[in-house]
Design a protein around this motif. Structure first.
Motif, PDB file in Angstrom:
ATOM      1  N   SER A  15       0.928  -1.029   0.005  1.00  0.00           N
ATOM      2  CA  SER A  15       0.006   0.090   0.091  1.00  0.00           C
ATOM      3  C   SER A  15       1.026   1.187  -0.117  1.00  0.00           C
ATOM      4  N   ALA A  16       1.859   1.340   0.638  1.00  0.00           N
ATOM      5  CA  ALA A  16       2.793   2.410   0.747  1.00  0.00           C
ATOM      6  C   ALA A  16       3.592   2.451  -0.569  1.00  0.00           C
ATOM      7  N   ALA A  17       3.834   1.493  -1.236  1.00  0.00           N
ATOM      8  CA  ALA A  17       4.450   1.733  -2.487  1.00  0.00           C
ATOM      9  C   ALA A  17       3.633   2.583  -3.446  1.00  0.00           C
ATOM     10  N   LEU A  18       2.177   1.988  -3.595  1.00  0.00           N
ATOM     11  CA  LEU A  18       1.475   2.536  -4.618  1.00  0.00           C
ATOM     12  C   LEU A  18       1.157   4.077  -4.297  1.00  0.00           C
ATOM     13  N   ASN A  19       0.803   4.189  -2.837  1.00  0.00           N
ATOM     14  CA  ASN A  19       0.060   5.572  -2.451  1.00  0.00           C
ATOM     15  C   ASN A  19       1.372   6.430  -2.543  1.00  0.00           C
ATOM     16  N   ALA A  20       2.619   6.097  -2.144  1.00  0.00           N
ATOM     17  CA  ALA A  20       3.561   7.235  -2.253  1.00  0.00           C
ATOM     18  C   ALA A  20       3.864   7.527  -3.678  1.00  0.00           C
ATOM     19  N   ALA A  21       3.834   6.531  -4.576  1.00  0.00           N
ATOM     20  CA  ALA A  21       3.919   6.799  -5.857  1.00  0.00           C
ATOM     21  C   ALA A  21       2.999   7.958  -6.464  1.00  0.00           C
ATOM     22  N   LEU A  22       1.837   7.554  -5.971  1.00  0.00           N
ATOM     23  CA  LEU A  22       0.816   8.877  -6.295  1.00  0.00           C
ATOM     24  C   LEU A  22       1.308  10.268  -5.929  1.00  0.00           C
ATOM     25  N   GLN A  23       1.958   9.997  -4.793  1.00  0.00           N
ATOM     26  CA  GLN A  23       2.360  11.417  -4.087  1.00  0.00           C
ATOM     27  C   GLN A  23       3.566  11.807  -4.894  1.00  0.00           C
ATOM     28  N   VAL A  24       4.335  10.963  -5.290  1.00  0.00           N
ATOM     29  CA  VAL A  24       5.420  11.361  -6.207  1.00  0.00           C
ATOM     30  C   VAL A  24       5.121  11.992  -7.458  1.00  0.00           C
ATOM     31  N   GLY A  25       4.049  11.639  -8.121  1.00  0.00           N
ATOM     32  CA  GLY A  25       3.495  12.309  -9.098  1.00  0.00           C
ATOM     33  C   GLY A  25       3.042  13.948  -8.926  1.00  0.00           C
ATOM     34  N   TYR A  26       2.497  13.899  -7.704  1.00  0.00           N
ATOM     35  CA  TYR A  26       1.903  15.108  -7.233  1.00  0.00           C
ATOM     36  C   TYR A  26       3.096  16.101  -6.982  1.00  0.00           C
ATOM     37  N   PHE A  27       4.235  15.283  -6.594  1.00  0.00           N
ATOM     38  CA  PHE A  27       5.342  16.253  -5.976  1.00  0.00           C
ATOM     39  C   PHE A  27       6.037  16.698  -7.400  1.00  0.00           C
ATOM     40  N   ILE A  28       6.015  16.113  -8.479  1.00  0.00           N
ATOM     41  CA  ILE A  28       6.624  16.779  -9.543  1.00  0.00           C
ATOM     42  C   ILE A  28       5.904  17.738 -10.230  1.00  0.00           C
ATOM     43  N   ILE A  29       4.492  17.609 -10.244  1.00  0.00           N
ATOM     44  CA  ILE A  29       3.580  18.690 -10.864  1.00  0.00           C
ATOM     45  C   ILE A  29       3.832  19.879  -9.687  1.00  0.00           C
ATOM     46  N   GLY A  30       4.110  19.734  -8.410  1.00  0.00           N
ATOM     47  CA  GLY A  30       4.083  20.851  -7.523  1.00  0.00           C
ATOM     48  C   GLY A  30       5.417  21.503  -7.829  1.00  0.00           C
ATOM     49  N   VAL A  31       6.659  20.957  -8.174  1.00  0.00           N
ATOM     50  CA  VAL A  31       7.711  21.520  -8.656  1.00  0.00           C
ATOM     51  C   VAL A  31       7.502  22.203  -9.723  1.00  0.00           C
ATOM     52  N   ARG A  32       6.907  21.874 -10.853  1.00  0.00           N
ATOM     53  CA  ARG A  32       6.535  22.535 -11.886  1.00  0.00           C
ATOM     54  C   ARG A  32       5.620  23.713 -11.743  1.00  0.00           C
TER      55      ARG A  32
END
Length: 197
Positions: A121-138
């Motif tokens: 669960s942590a791997a999947l849900n943190a991966a969703l957060q990684v995508g958001y993190f990249i968009i946040g940087v942009r």
């Protein structure tokens, strides 16, 4: 057009955004990172578990420890980026559930009592957060250079010796430098990806 975002914002976050390979020397401030986090903390996660953990690598010593675990092609850009973030999944995220999921605090033990369940669960849900993190940087007007070319076991031992985290990505962050972009590769078209049943 049916999208609510104006065209310039769509370009900033999606169409013109690219993975940067070089950066200027302009620093990325703690204030910028705080503002990025204050946007991306709203990423959806199952049971509001929020397993993403971020280590910001700023010191020369930290950078040296990180770079030795990167794939050879990623070492030069990781060495020179103004800021590097190590993004990991916290496999013990369930300890926070009574706080972040007050409507169902028993989920900590009832659903996530077993380590293998938490890791998946942590791997999947943190991966969703990684995508958001990249968009946040942009969204901050910065470029992100996300990478998965590294020795994950080595990074886990180096930066998360407690054994409770799993590194998912390393992201170089800063203003894009000279020749920052490789030519854009093709993307699949809508009809190649989307089906309706």
């Amino acid at each position: 057009m049916t999208l609510l975002l104006d065209s310039a914002t769509q370009d900033l976050l999606f169409r013109e955004a690219r993975t940067a390979n070089t950066f200027t020397e302009e620093p990325v401030t703690d204030e910028q990172v705080q503002e990025i986090y204050d946007l991306v903390k709203y990423a959806p996660t199952a049971f509001n578990q929020q397993p993403l953990r971020v280590v910001l690598v700023r010191s020369a010593e930290g950078r040296e420890r990180l770079v030795r675990h990167m794939a050879d092609g990623n070492k030069p850009k990781t060495s020179t980026a103004p800021l590097v973030a190590i993004l990991a999944a916290d496999n013990e995220f369930h300890e926070e559930l009574p706080t972040v999921l007050p409507s169902f605090p028993q989920a900590k033990d009832v659903i996530f009592g077993e380590r293998p369940v938490r890791e998946q669960s942590a791997a999947l849900n943190a991966a969703l957060q990684v995508g958001y993190f990249i968009i946040g940087v942009r969204a901050a007007g910065l470029a992100a250079g996300p990478m998965t070319g590294f020795d994950a076991e080595g990074l886990n031992k180096e930066f998360f010796a407690d054994g409770e985290h799993s590194v998912l990505a390393v992201v170089n962050i800063g203003k894009p430098g000279e020749n920052a972009w490789y030519p854009r590769n093709p993307r699949l078209e809508y009809d190649q990806v989307v089906t309706t049943v």
